[in-house]
Design an enzyme around this catalytic site. Structure first.
Site, PDB file in Angstrom:
ATOM      1  N   ARG A   7      -7.819   2.372  11.086  1.00  0.00           N
ATOM      2  CA  ARG A   7      -7.847   3.283   9.964  1.00  0.00           C
ATOM      3  C   ARG A   7      -8.956   2.907   8.985  1.00  0.00           C
ATOM      4  O   ARG A   7      -9.570   3.756   8.374  1.00  0.00           O
ATOM      5  CB  ARG A   7      -6.490   3.246   9.261  1.00  0.00           C
ATOM      6  CG  ARG A   7      -6.475   3.923   7.913  1.00  0.00           C
ATOM      7  CD  ARG A   7      -5.086   3.914   7.320  1.00  0.00           C
ATOM      8  NE  ARG A   7      -4.100   4.384   8.282  1.00  0.00           N
ATOM      9  CZ  ARG A   7      -2.899   3.843   8.433  1.00  0.00           C
ATOM     10  NH1 ARG A   7      -2.530   2.829   7.705  1.00  0.00           N
ATOM     11  NH2 ARG A   7      -2.073   4.326   9.337  1.00  0.00           N
ATOM     12  N   TYR A   8      -9.166   1.623   8.811  1.00  0.00           N
ATOM     13  CA  TYR A   8     -10.167   1.153   7.862  1.00  0.00           C
ATOM     14  C   TYR A   8     -11.465   0.823   8.599  1.00  0.00           C
ATOM     15  O   TYR A   8     -11.452   0.543   9.794  1.00  0.00           O
ATOM     16  CB  TYR A   8      -9.654  -0.099   7.160  1.00  0.00           C
ATOM     17  CG  TYR A   8      -8.462   0.133   6.255  1.00  0.00           C
ATOM     18  CD1 TYR A   8      -8.635   0.767   5.031  1.00  0.00           C
ATOM     19  CD2 TYR A   8      -7.192  -0.274   6.620  1.00  0.00           C
ATOM     20  CE1 TYR A   8      -7.547   0.975   4.192  1.00  0.00           C
ATOM     21  CE2 TYR A   8      -6.104  -0.073   5.787  1.00  0.00           C
ATOM     22  CZ  TYR A   8      -6.283   0.550   4.569  1.00  0.00           C
ATOM     23  OH  TYR A   8      -5.215   0.748   3.740  1.00  0.00           O
TER      24      TYR A   8
ATOM     25  N   ARG B 280     -11.564  -3.233  10.026  1.00  0.00           N
ATOM     26  CA  ARG B 280     -10.429  -4.009  10.525  1.00  0.00           C
ATOM     27  C   ARG B 280      -9.444  -3.122  11.270  1.00  0.00           C
ATOM     28  O   ARG B 280      -9.340  -1.932  10.983  1.00  0.00           O
ATOM     29  CB  ARG B 280      -9.720  -4.734   9.372  1.00  0.00           C
ATOM     30  CG  ARG B 280      -9.252  -3.841   8.228  1.00  0.00           C
ATOM     31  CD  ARG B 280      -9.227  -4.667   6.932  1.00  0.00           C
ATOM     32  NE  ARG B 280      -8.655  -3.953   5.799  1.00  0.00           N
ATOM     33  CZ  ARG B 280      -9.298  -3.072   5.049  1.00  0.00           C
ATOM     34  NH1 ARG B 280     -10.527  -2.721   5.345  1.00  0.00           N
ATOM     35  NH2 ARG B 280      -8.706  -2.514   4.003  1.00  0.00           N
TER      36      ARG B 280
ATOM     37  N   CYS C 193      11.533  -7.824  17.868  1.00  0.00           N
ATOM     38  CA  CYS C 193      11.846  -8.563  16.648  1.00  0.00           C
ATOM     39  C   CYS C 193      13.184  -9.256  16.869  1.00  0.00           C
ATOM     40  O   CYS C 193      14.062  -8.711  17.537  1.00  0.00           O
ATOM     41  CB  CYS C 193      11.981  -7.625  15.458  1.00  0.00           C
ATOM     42  SG  CYS C 193      10.403  -7.071  14.805  1.00  0.00           S
TER      43      CYS C 193
ATOM     44  N   CYS D 174      15.141  -5.325  10.633  1.00  0.00           N
ATOM     45  CA  CYS D 174      15.298  -5.041   9.212  1.00  0.00           C
ATOM     46  C   CYS D 174      15.738  -3.587   9.074  1.00  0.00           C
ATOM     47  O   CYS D 174      15.142  -2.694   9.675  1.00  0.00           O
ATOM     48  CB  CYS D 174      13.976  -5.211   8.479  1.00  0.00           C
ATOM     49  SG  CYS D 174      13.215  -6.812   8.769  1.00  0.00           S
TER      50      CYS D 174
ATOM     51  N   CYS E  46      12.968  -1.113   8.088  1.00  0.00           N
ATOM     52  CA  CYS E  46      11.730  -1.151   8.881  1.00  0.00           C
ATOM     53  C   CYS E  46      10.965   0.166   8.779  1.00  0.00           C
ATOM     54  O   CYS E  46      11.517   1.242   8.973  1.00  0.00           O
ATOM     55  CB  CYS E  46      12.058  -1.426  10.343  1.00  0.00           C
ATOM     56  SG  CYS E  46      10.579  -1.586  11.358  1.00  0.00           S
TER      57      CYS E  46
ATOM     58  N   ARG F  54       8.783   0.995  10.842  1.00  0.00           N
ATOM     59  CA  ARG F  54       8.654   1.489  12.224  1.00  0.00           C
ATOM     60  C   ARG F  54      10.044   1.684  12.834  1.00  0.00           C
ATOM     61  O   ARG F  54      10.261   1.419  14.010  1.00  0.00           O
ATOM     62  CB  ARG F  54       7.804   0.514  13.045  1.00  0.00           C
ATOM     63  CG  ARG F  54       6.437   0.326  12.441  1.00  0.00           C
ATOM     64  CD  ARG F  54       5.428  -0.393  13.295  1.00  0.00           C
ATOM     65  NE  ARG F  54       4.198  -0.523  12.526  1.00  0.00           N
ATOM     66  CZ  ARG F  54       3.679  -1.687  12.110  1.00  0.00           C
ATOM     67  NH1 ARG F  54       4.260  -2.830  12.446  1.00  0.00           N
ATOM     68  NH2 ARG F  54       2.570  -1.719  11.385  1.00  0.00           N
TER      69      ARG F  54
ATOM     70  N   ASP G 127       8.295   3.012   2.366  1.00  0.00           N
ATOM     71  CA  ASP G 127       7.686   4.158   3.048  1.00  0.00           C
ATOM     72  C   ASP G 127       8.651   5.326   3.233  1.00  0.00           C
ATOM     73  O   ASP G 127       9.858   5.175   3.092  1.00  0.00           O
ATOM     74  CB  ASP G 127       7.173   3.736   4.426  1.00  0.00           C
ATOM     75  CG  ASP G 127       5.919   2.874   4.328  1.00  0.00           C
ATOM     76  OD1 ASP G 127       5.150   3.077   3.371  1.00  0.00           O
ATOM     77  OD2 ASP G 127       5.729   2.017   5.202  1.00  0.00           O
TER      78      ASP G 127
ATOM     79  N   ASP H 172       1.657   2.903   0.576  1.00  0.00           N
ATOM     80  CA  ASP H 172       0.944   3.196   1.815  1.00  0.00           C
ATOM     81  C   ASP H 172       1.031   4.710   1.981  1.00  0.00           C
ATOM     82  O   ASP H 172       2.109   5.268   2.196  1.00  0.00           O
ATOM     83  CB  ASP H 172       1.595   2.454   2.996  1.00  0.00           C
ATOM     84  CG  ASP H 172       0.558   2.026   4.011  1.00  0.00           C
ATOM     85  OD1 ASP H 172      -0.508   2.678   4.073  1.00  0.00           O
ATOM     86  OD2 ASP H 172       0.797   1.056   4.747  1.00  0.00           O
TER      87      ASP H 172
ATOM     88  N   LYS I   2      -3.424   1.995   2.082  1.00  0.00           N
ATOM     89  CA  LYS I   2      -2.716   1.443   0.931  1.00  0.00           C
ATOM     90  C   LYS I   2      -3.430   1.769  -0.371  1.00  0.00           C
ATOM     91  O   LYS I   2      -4.620   1.559  -0.497  1.00  0.00           O
ATOM     92  CB  LYS I   2      -2.610  -0.074   1.103  1.00  0.00           C
ATOM     93  CG  LYS I   2      -1.838  -0.444   2.345  1.00  0.00           C
ATOM     94  CD  LYS I   2      -1.935  -1.929   2.623  1.00  0.00           C
ATOM     95  CE  LYS I   2      -1.281  -2.281   3.926  1.00  0.00           C
ATOM     96  NZ  LYS I   2      -2.054  -1.853   5.103  1.00  0.00           N
TER      97      LYS I   2
HETATM   98  C1  LIG Z   1      -2.212  -2.522   6.132  1.00  0.00           C
HETATM   99  C2  LIG Z   1      -3.172  -2.184   7.163  1.00  0.00           C
HETATM  100  C3  LIG Z   1      -4.354  -2.930   7.329  1.00  0.00           C
HETATM  101  C4  LIG Z   1      -4.697  -4.106   6.458  1.00  0.00           C
HETATM  102  O1  LIG Z   1      -4.894  -3.720   5.141  1.00  0.00           O
HETATM  103  P1  LIG Z   1      -5.349  -4.802   4.078  1.00  0.00           P
HETATM  104  O2  LIG Z   1      -5.345  -4.061   2.783  1.00  0.00           O
HETATM  105  O3  LIG Z   1      -6.699  -5.259   4.507  1.00  0.00           O
HETATM  106  O4  LIG Z   1      -4.367  -5.920   4.106  1.00  0.00           O
HETATM  107  C5  LIG Z   1      -5.208  -2.549   8.326  1.00  0.00           C
HETATM  108  N1  LIG Z   1      -4.955  -1.496   9.117  1.00  0.00           N
HETATM  109  C6  LIG Z   1      -3.843  -0.753   8.973  1.00  0.00           C
HETATM  110  C7  LIG Z   1      -3.635   0.424   9.850  1.00  0.00           C
HETATM  111  C8  LIG Z   1      -2.915  -1.070   7.988  1.00  0.00           C
HETATM  112  O5  LIG Z   1      -1.795  -0.340   7.857  1.00  0.00           O
END
Ligand SMILES: *Cc1c(COP(=O)(O)O)cnc(C)c1O
Length: 428
Positions: free
Chosen positions: A123-124, A127, A136, A140, A143, A145, A304, A341, A348
């Site tokens: 998504r980002y 990363r 798990c 929880c 959760c 998910r 969420d 989120d 986020k």
């Molecule tokens: C939370 C998340 C991350 C990491 O987010 P950070 O703000 O860098 O901790 C990366 N990818 C996805 C899809 C996420 O939900």
């Protein structure tokens, strides 16, 4: 009486147990094998009895959203007042879970939609999230998910994981890989060793993050051999998931200490949960206990919009109230970031009290945590450096090559001098 029930009852009552029993109790595989999955066993251990009607309800819920509690986590419940116990509420089903609220969604974070390869959510820009486990030890109740909980109790095959790895290998922008699940630490040492080794071989992967709740629900998983494996493979950061100060026990402290002394930076992600931790005093106590154990509070999540979680959700105002009670009132590094989120896969979004009250050409008006209103005078001769990506500061000091940097997007792109874009248009 079944041995597991007896041992768990003993541990609850802090009774002296034999060395053999203690060894068994501290064996994470024993804990994982003996998770409590039915109402009967909970009744026996806690010494309680649900009415026939309650039981029927509970069994109906468990069919949809299964239950699994480690004997360790269950043993933390205060039997005198189990209904108000934060451990009980996070672990034991509630009939309100069957209520689907108007805005509830099956996959609110669009994790499945944003998946370019099995297990990967990208998504980002720089990363990815890499789901390497469907398992798990403890389910929880909150959760995010929840849709998948108990679905398929299996670890993805090496072939499946290989497809995720291949995606990462082929995408040089990915500098941070976040291993998630399920719980990555439910994998065997051997499999973790393999996957961490594979990730560490990829040159552009600078950091590996692991999200795990084992220090909270199964602290005995943090064995010396696991720590040795983690030390072997590049730079690893761990985020865990404590929600309440009560979860910080002798056993979890030991687990955290092992990880921290191995040089692994530790963070914590809490979820704001109604009637569990939606209180500034509880949250302050939690962050204090975390930093005392070398864990940096990282995020507090607004709960969420996953199905069946409405009874756990608070107003956003409650989260802001908590942040108002932390910033300034306690050590800066004990203050997490409160985030929502965004539903639909928006990522986020930080939310906090407003500290910037007003501003003029070269003066801003701020307020601090005590309510003091103050001014900051900006320099009158600050010259904006027009950025064309070629100035000496970049060329001489950064020495970045094209392709090393992820492309500029979003609001940052609107701001950038070298971009012509003047509006961001919603896609639909
Ligand atoms: C939370 C998340 C991350 C990491 O987010 P950070 O703000 O860098 O901790 C990366 N990818 C996805 C899809 C996420 O939900």
């Amino acid at each position: 009486m079944e041995p597991m029930i007896e041992v768990t009852k003993n541990r609850m009552e802090n009774e002296v147990v034999t060395a053999d029993t203690l060894k068994m109790w501290k064996d994470w595989r024993w804990q994982a094998k003996n998770t409590i999955k039915d109402v009967d066993t909970v009744e026996k251990i806690l010494g309680i009895n649900f009415s026939k009607e309650e039981r029927e309800h509970l069994e109906e819920i468990i069919k949809i959203f299964p239950m699994s509690i480690t004997p360790y986590y269950l043993s933390l419940i205060n039997t005198e007042d189990y209904k108000n116990d934060p451990i009980f509420k996070q672990a034991f089903p509630d009939k309100r879970e069957l209520h689907i609220a108007k805005y509830d969604m099956v996959d609110p974070l669009a994790e499945d939609k944003n998946s370019p390869a099995p297990g990967i959510t990208h998504r980002y820009p720089d990363r990815v999230l890499f789901h390497i486990s469907n398992v798990c030890a403890m389910y929880c109740r909150h959760c995010t998910r929840k849709r998948k909980v108990g679905d398929r109790e299996c670890i993805p095959s090496k072939e499946e994981m290989e497809m995720g790895l291949e995606y990462i290998r082929n995408n040089p922008v990915v500098r941070d890989v976040l291993l998630s699940g399920g719980d990555p630490f439910m994998l065997s040492d051997e499999l973790l060793d393999w996957i961490l080794g594979e990730l560490n071989k990829i040159e552009h992967v600078e950091v590996i993050r692991i999200g795990t709740r084992t220090p909270v629900v199964l602290p005995y998983r943090i064995t010396d051999s696991l720590v040795e494996i983690l030390k072997k493979h590049g730079v690893i950061w761990i985020n865990t998931h404590f929600n309440h100060p009560k979860e910080i026990t002798i056993a979890s402290k030991e687990a955290l200490k092992k990880l921290a002394l191995a040089g692994i930076p530790l963070g914590n992600q809490s979820v704001l949960l109604a009637d569990v931790n939606d209180c500034p005093r509880i949250m302050k106590r939690l962050v204090h206990k975390l930093v005392e154990n070398r864990v940096r509070p990282y995020y507090i999540y607004q709960c969420d919009l996953s199905e069946g979680l409405e009874h756990f959700r608070t107003s956003v105002g409650k989260g802001i109230e908590i942040m108002e009670n932390l910033r300034g009132h306690t050590s800066g590094f004990a203050v997490p970031i409160y985030v929502i989120d965004a539903p639909g896969g928006g990522g986020k979004i930080p939310v906090m009290p407003n500290y910037l009250i007003s501003w003029s050409t070269n003066k801003i008006i701020l307020r601090n945590y005590e309510g003091v209103i103050t001014t900051y005078q900006e320099p009158s001769d600050y010259r904006h450096n027009d950025c064309d990506l070629k100035c000496d500061l970049c060329n001489l000091q950064l020495k970045l090559h094209e392709g090393e940097e992820s492309k500029i997007i979003g609001i940052a792109k609107l701001i950038a001098d070298y971009e012509e874009v003047i509006t961001l248009t919603p896609g639909e």
